[in-house]
Design a protein around this motif. Structure first.
Motif, mmCIF file in Angstrom:
data_model
loop_
_atom_site.group_PDB
_atom_site.id
_atom_site.type_symbol
_atom_site.label_atom_id
_atom_site.label_comp_id
_atom_site.label_asym_id
_atom_site.label_seq_id
_atom_site.Cartn_x
_atom_site.Cartn_y
_atom_site.Cartn_z
ATOM 1 N N GLY A 39 0.864 -0.918 0.232
ATOM 2 C CA GLY A 39 0.170 0.097 0.041
ATOM 3 C C GLY A 39 0.586 0.901 0.244
ATOM 4 O O GLY A 39 0.765 2.442 -0.485
ATOM 5 N N PHE A 40 2.168 1.326 0.835
ATOM 6 C CA PHE A 40 2.748 2.314 1.267
ATOM 7 C C PHE A 40 3.786 2.859 -0.547
ATOM 8 O O PHE A 40 3.680 3.975 -0.686
ATOM 9 N N LEU A 41 3.766 1.296 -0.776
ATOM 10 C CA LEU A 41 4.729 1.588 -2.267
ATOM 11 C C LEU A 41 3.756 1.768 -3.570
ATOM 12 O O LEU A 41 3.935 2.754 -3.845
ATOM 13 N N LEU A 42 2.354 1.833 -3.187
ATOM 14 C CA LEU A 42 1.336 2.225 -4.325
ATOM 15 C C LEU A 42 1.150 3.629 -4.100
ATOM 16 O O LEU A 42 1.353 4.268 -4.938
ATOM 17 N N GLY A 43 1.051 4.337 -2.820
ATOM 18 C CA GLY A 43 0.279 5.905 -2.304
ATOM 19 C C GLY A 43 2.034 6.095 -3.304
ATOM 20 O O GLY A 43 1.667 7.630 -3.584
ATOM 21 N N ALA A 44 3.179 5.689 -3.139
ATOM 22 C CA ALA A 44 4.780 6.654 -2.849
ATOM 23 C C ALA A 44 4.262 7.211 -4.670
ATOM 24 O O ALA A 44 4.757 8.205 -4.920
ATOM 25 N N VAL A 45 4.102 5.878 -5.294
ATOM 26 C CA VAL A 45 4.715 6.073 -6.619
ATOM 27 C C VAL A 45 3.751 6.934 -7.527
ATOM 28 O O VAL A 45 3.479 7.562 -8.002
ATOM 29 N N ALA A 46 2.584 6.982 -6.811
ATOM 30 C CA ALA A 46 1.361 7.343 -7.095
ATOM 31 C C ALA A 46 0.952 9.130 -6.994
ATOM 32 O O ALA A 46 1.521 10.065 -7.783
ATOM 33 N N THR A 47 2.477 9.770 -5.464
ATOM 34 C CA THR A 47 2.602 10.560 -5.029
ATOM 35 C C THR A 47 3.434 11.314 -6.370
ATOM 36 O O THR A 47 4.170 12.720 -6.114
ATOM 37 N N TYR A 48 4.443 11.022 -6.659
ATOM 38 C CA TYR A 48 6.210 11.069 -7.493
ATOM 39 C C TYR A 48 5.415 11.165 -8.726
ATOM 40 O O TYR A 48 5.790 12.133 -9.299
ATOM 41 N N LEU A 49 4.578 10.331 -9.650
ATOM 42 C CA LEU A 49 4.553 10.120 -10.788
ATOM 43 C C LEU A 49 2.884 10.072 -11.271
ATOM 44 O O LEU A 49 3.193 11.388 -12.368
ATOM 45 N N LEU A 50 1.923 10.389 -10.695
ATOM 46 C CA LEU A 50 0.596 10.968 -11.068
ATOM 47 C C LEU A 50 -0.062 11.663 -10.575
ATOM 48 O O LEU A 50 -0.144 13.024 -11.157
ATOM 49 N N PHE A 51 0.064 11.836 -8.756
ATOM 50 C CA PHE A 51 -1.080 13.225 -8.858
ATOM 51 C C PHE A 51 -0.272 15.018 -8.528
ATOM 52 O O PHE A 51 -1.068 15.593 -9.897
ATOM 53 N N PRO A 52 0.998 14.667 -9.030
ATOM 54 C CA PRO A 52 1.344 16.359 -8.635
ATOM 55 C C PRO A 52 1.456 17.251 -10.358
ATOM 56 O O PRO A 52 1.542 17.653 -10.976
ATOM 57 N N GLN A 53 0.534 15.912 -11.422
ATOM 58 C CA GLN A 53 0.106 16.034 -12.419
ATOM 59 C C GLN A 53 -0.721 17.260 -12.829
ATOM 60 O O GLN A 53 -0.875 18.148 -13.583
ATOM 61 N N ASN A 54 -1.209 16.824 -11.823
ATOM 62 C CA ASN A 54 -2.954 18.003 -11.163
ATOM 63 C C ASN A 54 -2.811 18.222 -9.715
ATOM 64 O O ASN A 54 -4.189 17.493 -9.274
ATOM 65 N N PHE A 55 -2.240 18.969 -9.181
ATOM 66 C CA PHE A 55 -2.765 19.416 -7.826
ATOM 67 C C PHE A 55 -3.831 20.045 -7.061
ATOM 68 O O PHE A 55 -4.194 18.997 -5.893
ATOM 69 N N ASP A 56 -4.805 20.512 -8.167
ATOM 70 C CA ASP A 56 -5.896 21.752 -7.436
ATOM 71 C C ASP A 56 -6.822 19.864 -7.873
ATOM 72 O O ASP A 56 -7.851 19.935 -6.537
ATOM 73 N N PHE A 57 -6.753 19.165 -8.761
ATOM 74 C CA PHE A 57 -7.595 18.147 -8.339
ATOM 75 C C PHE A 57 -7.591 16.962 -6.928
ATOM 76 O O PHE A 57 -8.737 16.169 -6.465
ATOM 77 N N TYR A 58 -6.408 17.363 -7.496
ATOM 78 C CA TYR A 58 -5.765 15.837 -6.358
ATOM 79 C C TYR A 58 -6.337 16.368 -4.543
ATOM 80 O O TYR A 58 -6.615 15.841 -3.677
ATOM 81 N N GLY A 59 -5.904 17.401 -4.609
ATOM 82 C CA GLY A 59 -6.282 18.406 -3.306
ATOM 83 C C GLY A 59 -7.544 18.012 -3.243
ATOM 84 O O GLY A 59 -8.276 18.348 -2.354
ATOM 85 N N ARG A 60 -8.876 18.397 -4.140
ATOM 86 C CA ARG A 60 -10.198 17.811 -3.944
ATOM 87 C C ARG A 60 -10.231 16.841 -3.634
ATOM 88 O O ARG A 60 -11.159 16.741 -2.589
ATOM 89 N N LEU A 61 -9.897 16.063 -4.679
ATOM 90 C CA LEU A 61 -10.023 13.914 -3.724
ATOM 91 C C LEU A 61 -10.023 14.016 -2.290
ATOM 92 O O LEU A 61 -9.978 13.250 -1.312
#
Length: 493
Positions: free
Chosen positions: A18-40
């Protein structure tokens, strides 16, 4: 291997995955759009704070009173009534929610109101899931519930984000898929619980009236409610206050991303309570405070040493990591958040399982009191830094760090006064000194034009300095965990 041992091993594997999954998403995915990630993150944070109000600690009573109910074959009666209570309380809270915004329409510009169509259904899903989660734990099964509790929310974030950012789904449609993952989790809880023992619904109230058991259940649930809501307010209120304070959700997304990076430090804590609980219980049963003190010191040193090493690597490598992250420049601008939150988390690791000691003693109510106090202090400090300073999310980080440090200090002092146990040793000071020296040296090392080289060589040099210092000062017995005979011979040479 026993059921508990197998479940503990699998639980740890799921935790790291779970941590690895979250880490990969944090580094590679979510920074693409901080606004939508912030609302999630905001929707989930609001839901997690409101869920304890709906559950009202009844989930904990399904564990505490399970054996009593099972003797009369009424444990599923307790489960059925708990679910009915949650549904009824949800409708009651729903009415209060809309009544509040009807009486105070000036608050309808808040994000809580604007996102209510996603927050409120999620509260119900999380509340029902909480009952099943605790009920299943009575069967000594923690792995599958851990998947539903930790992996599914991460998958919900990832899937909703991919649909929104890469496939062009609308925000509403993406949030519906987000909620759909939690629906699947709730269905999974029911199917798994039913597979352990076929559920037969029983809504008779006679069991609760027997010897006025309902009073004991209410009292226990109430204390569980206070501790639970205090905990979630303390760890989630920063996200909410950031988002409600700023016009857009970008700052929330940045803060959540930085917090997720710092969470790497807490990996050594996985499964700590499950490991320490039997030893704490045994020490109290035998009134052996010397053994408890020894174990407390040993465990705290392990957590602090490993956490300090990870934190040091993050500090020297983070500036170069941001180059490979979309919008990494925004993360780099808020780098102080990592230093501040990370230092507070290290203090949390240093104090070890001091909260568990209190929880498993006759003073367990004190833990609840200081948890609620922590929640109020966090809210007040966050409000102060947001309203009276221009520090933004750095101020939020300072508020969180102050609250967490005071919280752990109070627990540490309480344990020393009541039980004469504490985690403080000279090795903790040695660890702090070595890591500080290593970080200072590495920060002054030359920076190459190639960021990848910097990202690799700086943490590598830091690890070598810490390793050499640890070898000569004999702080942490790494040789018991790693095959480093060859390196030891090289050092002697």
């Amino acid at each position: 291997m026993s059921v508990v041992a197998r479940q503990g091993f699998k639980y740890s594997l799921i935790g790291y995955f779970g941590f690895l999954l979250g880490a990969v998403a944090t580094y590679l995915l979510f920074p693409q759009n901080f606004d939508f990630y912030g609302r999630l993150g905001l929707v989930l944070s609001y839901a997690m704070i409101l869920t304890p109000v709906v559950v009202f600690g009844v989930s904990f009573s399904n564990v505490k009173f399970h054996e009593i109910a099972k003797k009369d074959n009424k444990h599923q009666n307790l489960l059925s009534l708990s679910l009915v209570f949650v549904l009824g309380n949800y409708l009651f809270c729903l009415a209060l929610f809309f009544l509040f915004f009807f009486v105070f329409p000036q608050y309808r510009d808040s994000k809580m109101w604007n996102l209510k169509q996603f927050i409120l259904p999620l509260v119900l899903l999380l509340s029902l899931s909480a009952i099943f989660n605790k009920y299943i734990s009575n069967f000594k099964r923690i792995v599958v519930p851990n998947i539903f509790e930790n992996i599914f929310p991460k998958m919900a974030n990832i899937i909703a984000f991919i649909l929104f950012f890469y496939f062009g789904f609308s925000e509403s449609a993406s949030f519906l898929f987000f909620l759909g993952i939690f629906v699947l989790a709730l269905i999974g809880y029911y199917i798994y619980a039913n597979s352990l023992e076929k559920i037969t619904w029983n809504y008779n109230l006679d069991f609760l009236k027997k010897e006025k058991l309902y009073k004991d259940i209410f009292n226990y649930s109430f204390y569980g409610f206070l501790g639970n809501i205090g905990y979630f307010i303390a760890i989630k209120i920063d996200t909410i206050m950031i988002s409600e304070h700023y016009v857009n959700d970008k700052e929330t997304g940045i803060y959540l991303t930085l917090y997720a990076i710092v969470a790497l430090i807490s990996i050594p804590q996985l499964g700590l309570f499950n490991i320490s609980a039997p030893i704490i219980n045994k020490s109290f049963a035998e009134n052996n405070m010397e053994e408890l003190d020894r174990f407390h010191k040993k465990t705290s040193l392990s957590l602090f040493f490993l956490g300090a090493v990870l934190f040091s690597c993050i500090l020297v490598g983070f500036p170069f990591l941001t180059v490979y992250i979309k919008n990494g420049d925004l993360l780099l601008e808020s780098e102080p958040v990592i230093w501040i939150i990370g230092s507070a988390v290290l203090i949390d690791l240093l104090t070890g399982f001091n909260g568990n000691i209190i929880s498993m003693s006759k003073y367990y109510r004190f833990n609840i009191v200081i948890m609620v106090a922590l929640a109020f202090l966090t809210v007040l400090l966050n409000f102060y830094f947001l309203k009276n300073t221009t520090l933004g999310i750095i101020g939020i980080a300072i508020a969180t760090a102050i609250s967490l440090t005071l919280y752990n200090s109070v627990k540490l002092l309480f344990n020393y006064i009541k039980f004469k146990v504490h985690p403080l040793t000279i090795e903790l000071i040695y660890t702090s000194l070595i890591c500080t020296i290593a970080i200072t040296i590495v920060l002054f090392l030359p920076i190459f034009e190639n960021n990848f080289i910097n990202l690799i060589y700086k943490p590598a040099v830091l690890l070598m300095i810490i390793f050499v210092g640890n070898y000569f000062l004999k702080i942490y017995p790494l040789d018991q965990y790693l095959n480093i005979k060859f390196i030891k011979n090289m050092l002697k040479f």
